[in-house]
Each structure stands twice: as C-alpha cells, then as structure tokens.
Scaffold this motif. Structure first.
Motif, PDB file in Angstrom:
ATOM      1  N   LEU A   8       0.830  -1.204   0.000  1.00 17.61           N
ATOM      2  CA  LEU A   8       0.000   0.000   0.000  1.00 17.61           C
ATOM      3  C   LEU A   8       0.865   1.255   0.000  1.00 17.61           C
ATOM      4  N   SER A   9       1.898   1.277   0.823  1.00 16.93           N
ATOM      5  CA  SER A   9       2.790   2.435   0.886  1.00 16.93           C
ATOM      6  C   SER A   9       3.459   2.689  -0.458  1.00 16.93           C
ATOM      7  N   ASP A  48     -10.805   5.930  -7.236  1.00 16.95           N
ATOM      8  CA  ASP A  48     -10.922   5.460  -8.622  1.00 16.95           C
ATOM      9  C   ASP A  48      -9.749   4.618  -9.114  1.00 16.95           C
ATOM     10  N   GLU A  49      -8.572   4.776  -8.529  1.00 14.43           N
ATOM     11  CA  GLU A  49      -7.392   4.039  -8.994  1.00 14.43           C
ATOM     12  C   GLU A  49      -7.460   2.589  -8.497  1.00 14.43           C
ATOM     13  N   PRO A  50      -7.493   1.599  -9.415  1.00 16.08           N
ATOM     14  CA  PRO A  50      -7.626   0.186  -8.990  1.00 16.08           C
ATOM     15  C   PRO A  50      -6.510  -0.274  -8.055  1.00 16.08           C
ATOM     16  N   PHE A  54     -10.075   2.542  -2.758  1.00 13.45           N
ATOM     17  CA  PHE A  54     -10.787   2.835  -1.507  1.00 13.45           C
ATOM     18  C   PHE A  54     -12.224   3.251  -1.815  1.00 13.45           C
ATOM     19  N   GLU A  55     -13.087   2.246  -1.905  1.00 14.75           N
ATOM     20  CA  GLU A  55     -14.471   2.513  -2.283  1.00 14.75           C
ATOM     21  C   GLU A  55     -15.360   2.901  -1.107  1.00 14.75           C
ATOM     22  N   LEU A  85     -11.572   2.587   3.554  1.00  9.37           N
ATOM     23  CA  LEU A  85     -11.468   1.130   3.514  1.00  9.37           C
ATOM     24  C   LEU A  85     -11.565   0.659   2.070  1.00  9.37           C
ATOM     25  N   SER A  86     -10.660  -0.226   1.692  1.00  9.78           N
ATOM     26  CA  SER A  86     -10.737  -0.890   0.395  1.00  9.78           C
ATOM     27  C   SER A  86     -11.149  -2.335   0.632  1.00  9.78           C
TER      28      SER A  86
END
Length: 201
Positions: A8-9, A48-50, A54-55, A85-86
């Motif tokens: 993630l980082s 928006d970035e897959p 983070f929806e 949260l994703s």
C-alpha cells in the motif's frame, strides 16, 4: 511492516509522489497527509485508482491541535481526518488534511466522492467550525440552531456561553448567560489501612 502495508505504501508513493506531505506507518496503519489544495483530487484518485481502490469512507472527523502535546504543537490548528477502507484490496488508510486558515478553517467537501461524508462533515462543521466548501447542505447537526460557537474547540468553555431553561412567566424556553460558577472538584479517596492486603480479604 507487513507485506500488505508495504504494498500500500509503495502504491501511494507511486501514485502521488511529492503530493504527499507525509506517509507514516504506525500501529499497523498507514497515514498520509496532503495539502488542502490537493485534497479533493487525491481523494478521487484514492477511490478510482484500482491499485488503491478505496471505495468506502468509514469515518471523517475534525481535530483541534491547539493543545496537542501539552501546548507544544507548532503549525496549523484545524485538520480533517478521514478513514478509508478498500474491500477489494483489504486495506485501510488514514488521510489528514490541515485547513490553511486557523481563523476560518475550510477544506473542500468530499461528498461528491463518497456521499457518506455528508453527515460526518456536518458534524465536523458543527463541533469544530471547519467549513466544507461545496457541501450541499452545510448546517448544524448536533447542536440547536441558536447555538453559538463550536463546542469541541479546545478554547470553548466547559460550561458553555449560554444556558437554556424554561421560563414559566413567558411560557417558553429562553436562553440566558451561564450562571454556573467555575469550580474545581478534587476527589477524596478514603481507604482502610489494609486495602489491597490479601491476608485481610
């Protein structure tokens, strides 16, 4: 650091680069800080970035740093902190943005990105006085409409500025200046000499 937090980082660094004012990993969570001018665009990209995905916005709150660290805080006073949260990637992120002006703190609304931010931003506005520019209905949500000030600011008096009571002569509720005298209560603790002694129960 776990492989998931490391991934993630790296994704955040690759996506935002110098736009990130800071990226920290502590207590199993990643926290990023962005400038108020970049806040809205960063939040849209986070959704928006897959590679980030983070929806879901789980929380948004205001923070008053004026007495943080026993008053040793240097820097801007008011911040908005968002928890994301994703579900697709199974990771969480904390985003912090400071308002540029302490006298009139304001940041962009993110209600167009996550509609769940609506009431959270209203609460932050009500309690901390942080304005969310572009919010569709920015008004108080917890205090009443006649309330003066923002009660979660560190300089707001514990007893408030006004009090409400029912006036039987006027047959209505009225507001008046606070009549409570400030005082400090020091608890007194009385214990037996044998308190905590296992031999005496």
């Amino acid at each position: 650091m776990s492989a998931k937090l490391e991934a993630l980082s790296q994704n955040l660094q690759a996506q935002f680069g110098d736009t990130l004012q800071s990226l920290k990993v502590a207590l199993g969570e990643v926290t990023i800080e962005v400038a108020a001018a970049d806040y809205l665009s960063v939040m849209k990209t986070l959704r928006d970035e897959p590679a980030l995905g983070f929806e879901e916005l789980t929380d948004l709150c205001g923070v008053d740093y004026s007495t943080y660290g026993d008053g040793a805080w240097q820097g801007k006073r008011f911040a908005t902190v968002v928890h994301l949260l994703s579900l697709a990637n199974n990771w969480r992120l904390r985003v912090r943005v400071f308002a540029d002006d302490d006298a009139f703190p304001a940041v962009d609304t993110i209600t167009e990105v996550w509609t769940s931010a609506n009431w959270f931003e209203r609460e932050s506005f009500d309690l901390f006085g942080i304005a969310y520019v572009g919010h569709p209905d920015l008004r108080r949500i917890l205090t009443d409409y006649g309330f003066i000030g923002h009660p979660f600011r560190k300089d707001f008096p514990i007893s408030g500025h006004v009090e409400m009571r029912y006036d039987p002569d006027q047959a209505r509720v009225i507001y008046q200046p606070v009549t409570i005298e400030p005082r400090e209560n020091t608890p007194r603790i009385v214990r037996e000499d044998t308190y905590g002694d296992a031999a005496h129960g």
